[in-house]
Design a protein around this motif. Structure first.
Motif, PDB file in Angstrom:
ATOM      1  N   ASP A  15      -5.525   0.040  12.614  1.00 33.71           N
ATOM      2  CA  ASP A  15      -6.722  -0.665  12.359  1.00 33.71           C
ATOM      3  C   ASP A  15      -6.729  -1.866  11.888  1.00 33.71           C
ATOM      4  N   PRO A  16      -6.963  -2.932  12.731  1.00 32.76           N
ATOM      5  CA  PRO A  16      -6.480  -4.498  12.159  1.00 32.76           C
ATOM      6  C   PRO A  16      -7.205  -4.752  10.620  1.00 32.76           C
ATOM      7  N   VAL A  17      -8.113  -4.176  10.201  1.00 30.32           N
ATOM      8  CA  VAL A  17      -8.942  -4.462   9.088  1.00 30.32           C
ATOM      9  C   VAL A  17      -7.918  -3.847   7.967  1.00 30.32           C
ATOM     10  N   GLN A  18      -7.583  -2.443   8.250  1.00 28.68           N
ATOM     11  CA  GLN A  18      -6.549  -1.969   7.313  1.00 28.68           C
ATOM     12  C   GLN A  18      -5.476  -2.757   6.965  1.00 28.68           C
ATOM     13  N   GLU A  19      -4.882  -3.121   8.367  1.00 26.46           N
ATOM     14  CA  GLU A  19      -3.754  -4.098   8.155  1.00 26.46           C
ATOM     15  C   GLU A  19      -3.730  -5.235   7.425  1.00 26.46           C
ATOM     16  N   ALA A  20      -4.954  -5.823   7.634  1.00 24.93           N
ATOM     17  CA  ALA A  20      -5.104  -7.135   6.844  1.00 24.93           C
ATOM     18  C   ALA A  20      -5.323  -6.776   5.570  1.00 24.93           C
ATOM     19  N   ARG A  21      -6.070  -5.769   5.252  1.00 23.87           N
ATOM     20  CA  ARG A  21      -6.228  -5.458   3.833  1.00 23.87           C
ATOM     21  C   ARG A  21      -4.963  -5.181   3.042  1.00 23.87           C
ATOM     22  N   ALA A  22      -3.859  -4.467   3.871  1.00 23.44           N
ATOM     23  CA  ALA A  22      -2.645  -4.060   3.324  1.00 23.44           C
ATOM     24  C   ALA A  22      -1.912  -5.417   2.965  1.00 23.44           C
ATOM     25  N   HIS A  23      -2.128  -6.355   3.851  1.00 21.55           N
ATOM     26  CA  HIS A  23      -1.458  -7.761   3.524  1.00 21.55           C
ATOM     27  C   HIS A  23      -1.994  -8.363   2.475  1.00 21.55           C
ATOM     28  N   LEU A  24      -3.318  -8.282   2.437  1.00 17.01           N
ATOM     29  CA  LEU A  24      -3.743  -9.099   1.062  1.00 17.01           C
ATOM     30  C   LEU A  24      -3.547  -8.455  -0.284  1.00 17.01           C
ATOM     31  N   GLU A  25      -3.500  -7.033  -0.215  1.00 16.37           N
ATOM     32  CA  GLU A  25      -2.995  -6.368  -1.358  1.00 16.37           C
ATOM     33  C   GLU A  25      -1.569  -6.672  -1.810  1.00 16.37           C
ATOM     34  N   GLN A  26      -0.568  -6.830  -0.863  1.00 11.91           N
ATOM     35  CA  GLN A  26       0.560  -7.336  -1.141  1.00 11.91           C
ATOM     36  C   GLN A  26       0.563  -8.839  -1.515  1.00 11.91           C
ATOM     37  N   ALA A  27      -0.112  -9.469  -0.967  1.00 14.31           N
ATOM     38  CA  ALA A  27      -0.224 -10.962  -1.471  1.00 14.31           C
ATOM     39  C   ALA A  27      -0.633 -11.076  -3.048  1.00 14.31           C
ATOM     40  N   LEU A  28      -1.659 -10.250  -3.208  1.00 14.97           N
ATOM     41  CA  LEU A  28      -2.174 -10.115  -4.486  1.00 14.97           C
ATOM     42  C   LEU A  28      -1.128  -9.624  -5.496  1.00 14.97           C
ATOM     43  N   ALA A  29      -0.463  -8.682  -5.065  1.00 21.03           N
ATOM     44  CA  ALA A  29       0.373  -8.104  -6.099  1.00 21.03           C
ATOM     45  C   ALA A  29       1.602  -9.245  -6.468  1.00 21.03           C
ATOM     46  N   ALA A  30       1.901  -9.896  -5.330  1.00 18.90           N
ATOM     47  CA  ALA A  30       2.968 -10.899  -5.399  1.00 18.90           C
ATOM     48  C   ALA A  30       2.555 -11.869  -6.389  1.00 18.90           C
ATOM     49  N   LEU A  31       1.182 -12.288  -6.322  1.00 16.69           N
ATOM     50  CA  LEU A  31       0.618 -13.374  -7.364  1.00 16.69           C
ATOM     51  C   LEU A  31       0.573 -12.802  -8.767  1.00 16.69           C
ATOM     52  N   ASP A  32       0.207 -11.721  -8.635  1.00 13.41           N
ATOM     53  CA  ASP A  32       0.168 -11.055 -10.265  1.00 13.41           C
ATOM     54  C   ASP A  32       1.739 -11.176 -10.766  1.00 13.41           C
ATOM     55  N   ARG A  33       2.702 -10.851  -9.783  1.00 11.04           N
ATOM     56  CA  ARG A  33       4.096 -10.944 -10.413  1.00 11.04           C
ATOM     57  C   ARG A  33       4.491 -12.383 -10.725  1.00 11.04           C
ATOM     58  N   LEU A  34       3.911 -13.333  -9.926  1.00 13.05           N
ATOM     59  CA  LEU A  34       4.074 -14.959 -10.361  1.00 13.05           C
ATOM     60  C   LEU A  34       3.622 -15.092 -11.664  1.00 13.05           C
TER      61      LEU A  34
END
Length: 51
Positions: A15-34
């Protein structure tokens, strides 16, 4: 990590929406670490523009 080129049949099942959501969650996690590593931002200089 698999890519659509690795398994063409699996690409149709994703599902492209689920795939995009997974990428966004990874990006948010990276921002939290920064935020934990970087120093806090400094206050911006006050704006002196006339309105």
């Amino acid at each position: 990590m698999s890519t659509p080129a690795d398994s063409p049949s699996a690409a149709a099942d994703r599902d492209p929406v689920q795939e995009a959501r997974a990428h966004l969650e990874q990006a948010l996690a990276a921002l939290d670490r920064l935020r934990e590593v970087l120093p806090p931002p400094t206050a911006p200089p006050p704006e002196n523009r006339r309105r």
